[in-house]
Design a protein around this motif. Structure first.
Motif, mmCIF file in Angstrom:
data_model
loop_
_atom_site.group_PDB
_atom_site.id
_atom_site.type_symbol
_atom_site.label_atom_id
_atom_site.label_comp_id
_atom_site.label_asym_id
_atom_site.label_seq_id
_atom_site.Cartn_x
_atom_site.Cartn_y
_atom_site.Cartn_z
ATOM 1 N N LYS A 197 0.856 -1.195 0.000
ATOM 2 C CA LYS A 197 0.000 0.000 0.000
ATOM 3 C C LYS A 197 0.889 1.241 0.000
ATOM 4 O O LYS A 197 0.945 2.010 0.961
ATOM 5 C CB LYS A 197 -0.942 -0.018 1.204
ATOM 6 C CG LYS A 197 -1.868 -1.227 1.225
ATOM 7 C CD LYS A 197 -2.791 -1.217 2.438
ATOM 8 C CE LYS A 197 -3.716 -2.425 2.452
ATOM 9 N NZ LYS A 197 -4.648 -2.399 3.620
ATOM 10 N N LYS A 198 1.576 1.425 -1.109
ATOM 11 C CA LYS A 198 2.613 2.446 -1.213
ATOM 12 C C LYS A 198 2.087 3.859 -1.002
ATOM 13 O O LYS A 198 2.691 4.649 -0.261
ATOM 14 C CB LYS A 198 3.294 2.328 -2.576
ATOM 15 C CG LYS A 198 4.428 3.302 -2.801
ATOM 16 C CD LYS A 198 5.077 3.065 -4.156
ATOM 17 C CE LYS A 198 6.159 4.098 -4.433
ATOM 18 N NZ LYS A 198 6.811 3.879 -5.748
ATOM 19 N N GLU A 199 0.988 4.207 -1.631
ATOM 20 C CA GLU A 199 0.463 5.569 -1.524
ATOM 21 C C GLU A 199 -0.007 5.889 -0.110
ATOM 22 O O GLU A 199 0.213 6.994 0.394
ATOM 23 C CB GLU A 199 -0.668 5.790 -2.538
ATOM 24 C CG GLU A 199 -0.209 5.767 -3.979
ATOM 25 C CD GLU A 199 0.921 6.758 -4.249
ATOM 26 O OE1 GLU A 199 0.811 7.918 -3.798
ATOM 27 O OE2 GLU A 199 1.920 6.365 -4.891
ATOM 28 N N GLU A 200 -0.630 4.920 0.542
ATOM 29 C CA GLU A 200 -1.059 5.118 1.921
ATOM 30 C C GLU A 200 0.149 5.272 2.844
ATOM 31 O O GLU A 200 0.134 6.086 3.781
ATOM 32 C CB GLU A 200 -1.931 3.954 2.383
ATOM 33 C CG GLU A 200 -3.286 3.879 1.710
ATOM 34 C CD GLU A 200 -4.096 2.698 2.203
ATOM 35 O OE1 GLU A 200 -4.217 2.530 3.427
ATOM 36 O OE2 GLU A 200 -4.596 1.930 1.353
ATOM 37 N N GLN A 204 1.262 8.608 5.294
ATOM 38 C CA GLN A 204 1.600 8.542 6.726
ATOM 39 C C GLN A 204 2.975 9.156 6.984
ATOM 40 O O GLN A 204 3.174 9.876 7.971
ATOM 41 C CB GLN A 204 1.563 7.092 7.215
ATOM 42 C CG GLN A 204 0.171 6.490 7.282
ATOM 43 C CD GLN A 204 -0.743 7.194 8.259
ATOM 44 O OE1 GLN A 204 -0.309 7.734 9.287
ATOM 45 N NE2 GLN A 204 -2.030 7.211 7.955
ATOM 46 N N LEU A 205 3.929 8.893 6.107
ATOM 47 C CA LEU A 205 5.271 9.456 6.274
ATOM 48 C C LEU A 205 5.266 10.964 6.082
ATOM 49 O O LEU A 205 5.977 11.691 6.802
ATOM 50 C CB LEU A 205 6.242 8.790 5.295
ATOM 51 C CG LEU A 205 6.522 7.306 5.565
ATOM 52 C CD1 LEU A 205 7.301 6.694 4.414
ATOM 53 C CD2 LEU A 205 7.278 7.117 6.884
ATOM 54 N N GLU A 206 4.492 11.442 5.149
ATOM 55 C CA GLU A 206 4.391 12.886 4.933
ATOM 56 C C GLU A 206 3.787 13.586 6.148
ATOM 57 O O GLU A 206 4.242 14.662 6.548
ATOM 58 C CB GLU A 206 3.564 13.165 3.671
ATOM 59 C CG GLU A 206 4.323 12.844 2.388
ATOM 60 C CD GLU A 206 3.430 12.752 1.165
ATOM 61 O OE1 GLU A 206 2.183 12.848 1.321
ATOM 62 O OE2 GLU A 206 3.959 12.567 0.042
ATOM 63 N N VAL A 207 2.775 12.960 6.740
ATOM 64 C CA VAL A 207 2.205 13.520 7.972
ATOM 65 C C VAL A 207 3.245 13.505 9.087
ATOM 66 O O VAL A 207 3.396 14.483 9.833
ATOM 67 C CB VAL A 207 0.944 12.749 8.406
ATOM 68 C CG1 VAL A 207 0.471 13.239 9.778
ATOM 69 C CG2 VAL A 207 -0.176 12.909 7.390
ATOM 70 N N GLU A 228 12.705 6.675 4.508
ATOM 71 C CA GLU A 228 11.752 5.704 3.994
ATOM 72 C C GLU A 228 10.862 6.318 2.913
ATOM 73 O O GLU A 228 10.481 5.628 1.950
ATOM 74 C CB GLU A 228 10.928 5.133 5.136
ATOM 75 C CG GLU A 228 11.779 4.286 6.089
ATOM 76 C CD GLU A 228 10.979 3.562 7.164
ATOM 77 O OE1 GLU A 228 9.729 3.598 7.109
ATOM 78 O OE2 GLU A 228 11.611 2.957 8.052
ATOM 79 N N LEU A 229 10.552 7.598 3.059
ATOM 80 C CA LEU A 229 9.765 8.279 2.037
ATOM 81 C C LEU A 229 10.539 8.363 0.727
ATOM 82 O O LEU A 229 9.987 8.152 -0.353
ATOM 83 C CB LEU A 229 9.360 9.673 2.517
ATOM 84 C CG LEU A 229 8.438 10.476 1.586
ATOM 85 C CD1 LEU A 229 7.133 9.728 1.335
ATOM 86 C CD2 LEU A 229 8.160 11.850 2.195
ATOM 87 N N ALA A 230 11.820 8.644 0.829
ATOM 88 C CA ALA A 230 12.670 8.724 -0.369
ATOM 89 C C ALA A 230 12.714 7.382 -1.091
ATOM 90 O O ALA A 230 12.752 7.334 -2.332
ATOM 91 C CB ALA A 230 14.065 9.169 0.025
ATOM 92 N N GLN A 231 12.708 6.306 -0.340
ATOM 93 C CA GLN A 231 12.739 4.963 -0.944
ATOM 94 C C GLN A 231 11.435 4.627 -1.660
ATOM 95 O O GLN A 231 11.421 3.826 -2.593
ATOM 96 C CB GLN A 231 13.038 3.918 0.124
ATOM 97 C CG GLN A 231 14.463 4.011 0.684
ATOM 98 C CD GLN A 231 14.688 3.065 1.837
ATOM 99 O OE1 GLN A 231 13.761 2.398 2.300
ATOM 100 N NE2 GLN A 231 15.914 2.998 2.327
ATOM 101 N N LEU A 232 10.334 5.227 -1.200
ATOM 102 C CA LEU A 232 9.032 4.938 -1.808
ATOM 103 C C LEU A 232 8.770 5.747 -3.062
ATOM 104 O O LEU A 232 7.890 5.414 -3.850
ATOM 105 C CB LEU A 232 7.912 5.198 -0.784
ATOM 106 C CG LEU A 232 7.798 4.210 0.377
ATOM 107 C CD1 LEU A 232 6.760 4.688 1.375
ATOM 108 C CD2 LEU A 232 7.456 2.830 -0.127
ATOM 109 N N LYS A 233 9.509 6.836 -3.252
ATOM 110 C CA LYS A 233 9.269 7.711 -4.400
ATOM 111 C C LYS A 233 9.966 7.187 -5.647
ATOM 112 O O LYS A 233 10.895 6.413 -5.577
ATOM 113 C CB LYS A 233 9.742 9.141 -4.074
ATOM 114 C CG LYS A 233 8.816 9.821 -3.076
ATOM 115 C CD LYS A 233 9.239 11.245 -2.821
ATOM 116 C CE LYS A 233 8.252 11.955 -1.905
ATOM 117 N NZ LYS A 233 8.659 13.339 -1.613
#
Length: 233
Positions: A197-200, A204-207, A228-233
């Motif tokens: 659930k990458k977008e979800e 959460q990381l952005e918040v 972790e956010l950088a890894q998801l982008k």
């Protein structure tokens, strides 16, 4: 003489209780080793639980790899001392569960299962929630207990009683109770990412990164969120 001894004992207890917030302040400032040492010295249940927290945080955020296991063991011992002194104090059980959970990661799944760590961790978390039903940290930890065991495969999950369906409800309840606690969102994001659930997870990381970092642990957790956010982008 007896009256004098009682007065001295009461005075020491009052001083220890007054100094416990200083231990908490050391933890918040990132002076984790000092918090551990001061908490042990004071010896009250609150101070000992804070000592355990300090030891766990030092192991998690600052210790070298070869030091981590020993510091989680110190945390477990301090938490067990808390429980021995105050069996109805929820933080003792929570801190012991935190320490044992991390120790199980260093020992590996086979050693951890052989030592019966999984039921001990779950038991401590359930005891925490029985004593304090709105303990959000224990909810997140219990969610991660289920998550980690499910991730080990169906056989491990089945033998330990782990249930995937318990994970997200516990995470969501914890965030509802403590919406500004950064670590709750970072851990929830890890679960979401692992389940595709990458977008979800990104939300959460952005918040987590938008929330105020009030403590040293918050700042460490935000740095983890950033990576972790950088890894998801």
């Amino acid at each position: 003489m007896r009256k004098l001894l009682l007065l001295l004992a009461f005075g020491f207890l009052s001083l220890a209780l007054a100094q416990a917030p200083q231990v908490a302040a050391l933890v918040d400032a990132g002076r984790f080793q000092e918090a551990y040492e001061m908490g042990l010295k004071l010896g009250t249940p609150e101070a000992l639980a804070l000592a355990a927290k300090g030891a766990s945080f030092y192991a998690l955020y600052q210790a070298k790899d070869e030091e981590k296991r020993a510091w989680f063991e110190k945390a477990e011992k301090a938490a067990s001392q808390t429980i021995a002194k105050a069996p109805d104090y929820p933080e003792g059980y929570f801190e012991r569960a935190r320490a044992l959970g991390r120790l199980s990661q260093y020992k590996g799944i086979l050693e951890a299962l052989a030592e019966g760590l999984a039921p001990r961790i779950k038991g401590d978390l359930e005891r925490t929630l029985k004593l304090k039903p709105d303990h959000a940290g224990a909810m997140v930890a219990l969610a991660l207990w289920h998550f980690e065991l499910v991730q080990k495969g169906w056989l491990v999950a089945a033998t330990q009683g782990a249930d995937r369906s318990q994970v997200e409800p516990l995470m969501k309840k914890a965030i509802e109770l403590e919406p500004e606690v950064i670590i709750h969102r970072v851990e929830y994001a890890r679960v979401l990412a692992a389940w595709g659930k990458k977008e979800e997870a990104k939300k959460q990381l952005e918040v987590a990164l938008s929330l105020p970092a009030r403590t040293a642990a918050d700042r460490y957790d935000q740095e983890r969120a950033r990576k972790e956010l950088a890894q998801l982008k």
